[in-house]
Design an enzyme around this catalytic site. Structure first.
Site, PDB file in Angstrom:
ATOM      1  N   CYS A   1     -85.713  48.352  72.731  1.00 48.65           N
ATOM      2  CA  CYS A   1     -84.611  46.914  72.889  1.00 48.65           C
ATOM      3  C   CYS A   1     -83.742  48.300  71.714  1.00 48.65           C
ATOM      4  CB  CYS A   1     -85.271  45.612  71.616  1.00 48.65           C
ATOM      5  SG  CYS A   1     -86.122  45.664  70.917  1.00 48.65           S
TER       6      CYS A   1
ATOM      7  N   CYS B   1     -91.402  42.537  73.034  1.00 51.16           N
ATOM      8  CA  CYS B   1     -91.177  41.783  71.755  1.00 51.16           C
ATOM      9  C   CYS B   1     -90.646  40.307  72.188  1.00 51.16           C
ATOM     10  CB  CYS B   1     -89.556  42.633  71.751  1.00 51.16           C
ATOM     11  SG  CYS B   1     -87.713  42.130  72.190  1.00 51.16           S
ATOM     12  N   GLU B   2     -90.422  39.737  70.944  1.00 49.19           N
ATOM     13  CA  GLU B   2     -90.198  38.578  71.670  1.00 49.19           C
ATOM     14  C   GLU B   2     -88.689  37.867  71.344  1.00 49.19           C
ATOM     15  OE1 GLU B   2     -92.766  36.022  68.500  1.00 49.19           O
ATOM     16  OE2 GLU B   2     -90.995  36.074  67.564  1.00 49.19           O
ATOM     17  N   HIS B   3     -87.226  38.867  70.727  1.00 43.54           N
ATOM     18  CA  HIS B   3     -86.863  38.213  70.366  1.00 43.54           C
ATOM     19  C   HIS B   3     -85.918  38.779  72.269  1.00 43.54           C
ATOM     20  CE1 HIS B   3     -87.455  38.963  66.128  1.00 43.54           C
ATOM     21  NE2 HIS B   3     -87.929  38.367  66.416  1.00 43.54           N
ATOM     22  N   HIS B   4     -85.657  40.187  72.818  1.00 42.41           N
ATOM     23  CA  HIS B   4     -85.365  40.625  74.281  1.00 42.41           C
ATOM     24  C   HIS B   4     -86.162  40.512  75.790  1.00 42.41           C
ATOM     25  CE1 HIS B   4     -83.765  42.891  69.848  1.00 42.41           C
ATOM     26  NE2 HIS B   4     -82.408  41.715  70.848  1.00 42.41           N
TER      27      HIS B   4
ATOM     28  N   GLN C   1     -94.014  43.091  66.473  1.00 50.62           N
ATOM     29  CA  GLN C   1     -95.318  44.233  66.156  1.00 50.62           C
ATOM     30  C   GLN C   1     -95.870  44.048  64.785  1.00 50.62           C
ATOM     31  OE1 GLN C   1     -93.307  48.983  66.687  1.00 50.62           O
ATOM     32  NE2 GLN C   1     -95.992  48.999  65.226  1.00 50.62           N
TER      33      GLN C   1
ATOM     34  N   HIS D   1     -89.927  51.038  70.773  1.00 50.38           N
ATOM     35  CA  HIS D   1     -89.528  49.084  70.885  1.00 50.38           C
ATOM     36  C   HIS D   1     -87.878  49.632  71.971  1.00 50.38           C
ATOM     37  CE1 HIS D   1     -91.593  46.835  67.769  1.00 50.38           C
ATOM     38  NE2 HIS D   1     -91.645  48.083  67.831  1.00 50.38           N
TER      39      HIS D   1
HETATM   40 ZN   LIG Z   1     -86.419  43.453  70.834  1.00 47.74          ZN
END
Ligand SMILES: [Zn+2]
Length: 203
Positions: A166, A95-98, A136, A164
């Site tokens: 995260c 995931c690009e956030h975490h 996703q 996920h």
């Molecule tokens: Zn994430």
């Protein structure tokens, strides 16, 4: 350019402006220290190098060209115009956030319009997009769109189911939920019978 300037440039970035492996390993050392551990203790000495090599694998998709993977097609299909489905393709993304793992499976289908592609290429397209920093929803849309653009089939459908990390290992800590996304193009969007036929093959 004098020697010092040349050396500094070499350590900061390669010709494409990309940080070097040395820079990447330094960044990992910083993160280890920031987490509260000692990067000089025996167990951690090789960790920055291993981490950098793992990153190369996780993000190998940036060096792949998904459209090119679909550039070789076969036209001797005897007019085959029914759905082609590759089911349950395993994938690993982040995931690009975490930068936490997204682990899932993909169902990819298309209804050809005169030409087909080697079935393994569909799996490689999933991998080429998965091995990048993703969400996703975009991963799902990118897989469908590149197939639709490259093969110009009657339609393309993609369903992804993924967990996920995260979500499971931090934040709300929901371990057992997976996320389902889908993208329907062409006949899969327009024809509910075709869409249902595909969805019945997604377990
Ligand atoms: Zn994430």
């Amino acid at each position: 350019m004098n020697v010092i300037a040349a050396t500094m440039r070499a350590s900061a970035a390669d010709e494409a402006g990309r940080p070097t492996r040395f820079d990447a390993e330094q960044a990992v050392t910083t993160l280890i220290r920031w987490a509260g551990d000692d990067p000089n203790r025996a167990g951690l000495l090789e960790t920055p190098a291993r981490f950098a090599r793992a990153f190369e694998e996780y993000f190998a998709g940036y060096a792949a060209d998904p459209a090119k993977l679909l550039s070789t097609t076969f036209e001797e299909t005897n007019g085959y115009d029914e759905m082609i489905v590759l089911r349950g393709i395993p994938f690993d993304s982040h995931c690009e956030h975490h930068i936490a793992p997204i682990v899932g499976r993909a169902w990819v289908a298309y209804v050809p319009n005169g030409r087909v592609v080697g079935i393994s290429k569909l799996a490689r397209v999933v991998e080429a997009f998965a091995k990048r920093l993703q969400i996703q929803e975009r991963l799902t849309a990118q897989i469908a769109q590149v197939i639709q653009d490259a093969l110009v089939p009657q339609g393309t459908a993609v369903v992804l189911k993924a967990r996920h990390h995260c979500l499971s290992s931090r934040g709300v800590r929901k371990h057992d939920s997976d996320m389902v996304t889908s993208r329907m193009l062409g006949c899969f969007r327009d024809n509910s019978v075709t869409r249902q036929e595909f969805l019945a093959l997604v377990e």
